[in-house]
Design an enzyme around this catalytic site. Sequence first.
Site, PDB file in Angstrom:
ATOM      1  N   PHE A 195       1.060  -1.729  -0.043  1.00 19.07           N
ATOM      2  CA  PHE A 195      -0.185   0.133   0.238  1.00 19.07           C
ATOM      3  C   PHE A 195       0.758   1.225  -0.108  1.00 19.07           C
ATOM      4  O   PHE A 195       2.338   1.755   0.397  1.00 19.07           O
ATOM      5  CB  PHE A 195      -0.975   0.076   1.080  1.00 19.07           C
ATOM      6  CG  PHE A 195      -0.251   0.248   2.818  1.00 19.07           C
ATOM      7  CD1 PHE A 195      -0.238   1.042   2.963  1.00 19.07           C
ATOM      8  CD2 PHE A 195       0.004  -0.399   3.425  1.00 19.07           C
ATOM      9  CE1 PHE A 195       0.675   1.399   4.511  1.00 19.07           C
ATOM     10  CE2 PHE A 195       0.790  -0.917   4.119  1.00 19.07           C
ATOM     11  CZ  PHE A 195       1.213   0.410   4.688  1.00 19.07           C
ATOM     12  N   CYS A 196       0.224   2.037  -0.580  1.00 15.65           N
ATOM     13  CA  CYS A 196       0.794   3.282  -0.790  1.00 15.65           C
ATOM     14  C   CYS A 196      -0.114   5.295  -0.357  1.00 15.65           C
ATOM     15  O   CYS A 196      -0.935   4.342  -0.387  1.00 15.65           O
ATOM     16  CB  CYS A 196       1.353   3.888  -2.036  1.00 15.65           C
ATOM     17  SG  CYS A 196       0.610   3.820  -2.930  1.00 15.65           S
ATOM     18  N   THR A 197       0.591   5.569  -0.885  1.00 21.97           N
ATOM     19  CA  THR A 197      -0.876   6.934  -0.378  1.00 21.97           C
ATOM     20  C   THR A 197      -1.790   6.842  -1.482  1.00 21.97           C
ATOM     21  O   THR A 197      -2.773   7.096  -1.088  1.00 21.97           O
ATOM     22  CB  THR A 197      -0.251   8.213  -0.743  1.00 21.97           C
ATOM     23  OG1 THR A 197       0.866   8.385  -0.006  1.00 21.97           O
ATOM     24  CG2 THR A 197      -1.188   9.288  -0.150  1.00 21.97           C
ATOM     25  N   CYS A 248       2.483   1.625  -4.371  1.00 24.33           N
ATOM     26  CA  CYS A 248       1.772   0.397  -4.456  1.00 24.33           C
ATOM     27  C   CYS A 248       1.875  -0.930  -5.659  1.00 24.33           C
ATOM     28  O   CYS A 248       1.775  -1.663  -5.625  1.00 24.33           O
ATOM     29  CB  CYS A 248       1.555   0.003  -2.933  1.00 24.33           C
ATOM     30  SG  CYS A 248      -0.538   0.666  -3.794  1.00 24.33           S
TER      31      CYS A 248
END
Length: 245
Positions: free
Chosen positions: A181-183, A188
């Site tokens: 996951f990422c922003t 991601c």
Amino acid sequence: MTILNISAYKFVGLDDLESLRARIVERCEALALKGTVLLAPEGINLFLAAPRDAVEAFLAWLREDPRFADIAPKESLSDEVPFARMRVRLKKEIITMRAPAIRPAEGRAPHVLPTDLRRWLDQGHDDAGRPVVLLDTRNDYEVAAGTFENTVAYGLSSFTGFPAAVAADRERFEGKTVVSFCTGGIRCEKAAIHMREIGIDNVFQLEGGILKYFEEVGGAHWRGDCFVFDGRGALDPSLAPSDVA
């Protein structure tokens, strides 16, 4: 709050970067948008802010290009535009990893929807009964603002360090389902593709990233805020600028 902030990306092959940049600059200036648009052979990444009518007019124009017809932005609101100017930049990658993982013609990384991830975390395993490992692909200062409970994070100062970090940690993921996951989804997704390329099975990206998770699920299993790359600094799980910003 009257300002609409959007972030969006798409991995798609682009071979007309100079002319596309000129057209985007012209349209953004005409609509008085502020923010950043990154263009590279592998696709587009954008962060824009303005009153809703202007943002929606830009998106309608962008989607006239079949390559961007299905681009799906994440939204949040603010009282003021959190960018000082408008920039449209050409780059080698829209998110720099310096590993040849992305080939747009071969399709997207497998993903898990925010509602399904929450269900997996609630029940303690995925639908196949495998333990779930959350992998934060962001940089150390972003992770410091907030992240999911029981997350693996490598303390990276740059995303270019991700391939080496994950290669040294492969044993952790055996027999488990990995959710990167990422922003907003771009980092991601690239991480998930890379992990699958080096032989790590059962890897998914969180569809839409943290911002889409906040939008659809709220703050379940999350601790802290989400760092954002604009004047707001960080957003809380209600997608409002946090007191930490």
